[in-house]
Enzyme design. Structure first.
Site, PDB file in Angstrom:
ATOM      1  N   ARG A 247      17.099  27.497  45.067  1.00 36.21           N
ATOM      2  CA  ARG A 247      18.349  26.816  44.667  1.00 36.21           C
ATOM      3  C   ARG A 247      19.551  27.442  45.379  1.00 36.21           C
ATOM      4  O   ARG A 247      19.718  28.659  45.424  1.00 36.21           O
ATOM      5  CB  ARG A 247      18.529  26.920  43.155  1.00 36.21           C
ATOM      6  CG  ARG A 247      19.831  26.286  42.620  1.00 36.21           C
ATOM      7  CD  ARG A 247      20.930  27.308  42.478  1.00 36.21           C
ATOM      8  NE  ARG A 247      22.131  26.735  41.839  1.00 36.21           N
ATOM      9  CZ  ARG A 247      23.301  27.348  41.780  1.00 36.21           C
ATOM     10  NH1 ARG A 247      23.458  28.542  42.329  1.00 36.21           N
ATOM     11  NH2 ARG A 247      24.326  26.787  41.185  1.00 36.21           N
TER      12      ARG A 247
ATOM     13  N   THR B 279      34.472  29.583  41.731  1.00 34.91           N
ATOM     14  CA  THR B 279      33.415  30.124  40.885  1.00 34.91           C
ATOM     15  C   THR B 279      33.182  29.144  39.748  1.00 34.91           C
ATOM     16  O   THR B 279      34.097  28.411  39.370  1.00 34.91           O
ATOM     17  CB  THR B 279      33.777  31.521  40.350  1.00 34.91           C
ATOM     18  OG1 THR B 279      32.827  31.882  39.328  1.00 34.91           O
ATOM     19  CG2 THR B 279      35.175  31.590  39.750  1.00 34.91           C
TER      20      THR B 279
ATOM     21  N   THR C 171      30.148  35.265  39.699  1.00 34.59           N
ATOM     22  CA  THR C 171      30.307  35.309  41.149  1.00 34.59           C
ATOM     23  C   THR C 171      31.466  36.233  41.432  1.00 34.59           C
ATOM     24  O   THR C 171      32.232  36.558  40.516  1.00 34.59           O
ATOM     25  CB  THR C 171      30.627  33.872  41.654  1.00 34.59           C
ATOM     26  OG1 THR C 171      29.451  33.101  41.616  1.00 34.59           O
ATOM     27  CG2 THR C 171      31.166  33.820  43.047  1.00 34.59           C
TER      28      THR C 171
ATOM     29  N   GLY D  50      27.890  25.672  40.107  1.00 36.06           N
ATOM     30  CA  GLY D  50      27.911  25.275  41.514  1.00 36.06           C
ATOM     31  C   GLY D  50      27.591  23.809  41.744  1.00 36.06           C
ATOM     32  O   GLY D  50      28.190  23.170  42.621  1.00 36.06           O
TER      33      GLY D  50
HETATM   34  N1  ASP Z   1      29.197  29.141  41.633  1.00 34.40           N
HETATM   35  C1  ASP Z   1      28.081  30.032  41.459  1.00 34.40           C
HETATM   36  C2  ASP Z   1      26.807  29.264  41.682  1.00 34.40           C
HETATM   37  O1  ASP Z   1      26.699  28.145  41.214  1.00 34.40           O
HETATM   38  C3  ASP Z   1      28.046  30.710  40.142  1.00 34.40           C
HETATM   39  C4  ASP Z   1      29.380  31.214  39.628  1.00 34.40           C
HETATM   40  O2  ASP Z   1      30.372  31.123  40.287  1.00 34.40           O
HETATM   41  O3  ASP Z   1      29.432  31.728  38.522  1.00 34.40           O
HETATM   42  O4  ASP Z   1      25.899  29.814  42.244  1.00 34.40           O
END
Ligand code: ASP
Length: 293
Positions: free
Chosen positions: A191, A213, A163, A216
């Site tokens: 999702r 990040t 992210t 999630g």
């Molecule tokens: N938090 C993000 C999600 O779950 C992914 C990430 O931050 O790497 O979509």
């Protein structure tokens, strides 16, 4: 560090999905250059809101991270993008979720904040809104999207993630935060993770700005960015406010990272994943870039 209201500060992240042993020299160089650019914008008096939007738009366009151009298809074979942005002083916020094929989801999120009475638009509604406002579409998804740096095709078969995010304090004393993602690889169609959710993924008020990040589903269940903000507001230190949320994510079976910035200019960038691509700079902190400890 404690600063006067005329100081500025910034932190960026390129995701907590960094894998130990892989080479992130290219993303570190990019984060360094971008943080340097952001420092200039803040020093020129640009607002924190403009700076986080612009920083995240550049991270999305680079294709180096799992956001914007670096996003991978979901289990149905197409890319769905999530992004959010929040202004600390006004508490105005905007977000898009499961948006298909726009170059800068964070710009569309800001559009939602400024041009609609809503906080979030999702799916076809987000797409219609983005088209109606003339945001740039991805015309040829097959040639546009690319594998980000440090991601292998094995990751795409698994549940890797990444992210991008930015938090800033401007010279007017205002805070802002923004986050954008392609989500977790192999995610189900429809999702939605923490990133576009104002609260878990992104938060800014008059005290603190936070961008999360990591996995999630666990961040949402641990409360994410607002859990940190409310702990901090109650008098708990920034370090402990973040550590408690990250510990909760771990306890629930996930991993995560956070960039946070307070009104006094204190910056924190902890994570409990293997690594997190990150950078920070302020009036009193030299530009720092790292991926691992
Ligand atoms: N938090 C993000 C999600 O779950 C992914 C990430 O931050 O790497 O979509």
């Amino acid at each position: 560090m404690a600063n006067s209201d005329t100081d500025y500060a910034l932190a960026l992240h390129g995701g907590a999905g960094a894998v130990a042993g892989r080479d992130y020299a290219v993303t570190e160089k990019h984060l360094r250059e971008l943080a340097e650019e952001c420092r200039g914008w803040l020093a020129d008096g640009r607002t924190a809101l403009d700076v986080v939007e612009r920083a995240v738009a550049e991270l999305e366009a680079s294709g180096l991270y799992v956001a914007g151009r670096g996003s991978a298809p979901n289990s149905a074979g197409h890319v769905e993008l999530d992004a959010s942005i929040m202004d600390g002083e006004s508490r105005k916020a905007g977000a898009v979720a499961a948006l298909r094929d726009f170059v800068s989801p964070v710009q569309v999120a800001r559009g939602v904040m400024e041009k609609t009475p809503h906080v979030m638009l999702a799916g076809d509604g987000a797409l219609e809104f983005a088209r109606s406002q003339g945001f740039t579409e991805v015309r040829d998804p097959l040639s546009y999207y690319k594998l980000p740096v440090g991601v292998t095709s094995d990751d795409i078969r698994g549940q890797a993630h990444g992210t991008v995010g930015a938090v800033a304090l401007d010279t007017h004393g205002n805070l802002a935060a923004a986050t954008s993602t392609g989500g977790t690889f192999g995610k189900l169609h429809g999702r939605i993770g923490d990133t576009p959710l104002i609260g878990p993924g992104t938060w800014a008020d008059d005290n603190i700005a936070v961008s999360c990040t990591g996995t999630g589903e666990h961040i949402i269940r641990a409360g994410g960015a607002t859990a940190i903000a409310f702990r901090y507001r109650s008098g708990i230190s920034l370090h402990d406010s973040i550590a408690e949320m990250l510990d909760e994510v771990k306890r629930l079976g996930g991993d995560a990272g956070v960039i946070a910035l307070t009104r006094s200019g204190e910056i924190a960038m902890p994570y409990n994943s293997q690594g997190m691509k990150r950078a920070c700079v302020s009036t009193t902190t030299p530009l720092t870039v790292a991926t691992f400890a």
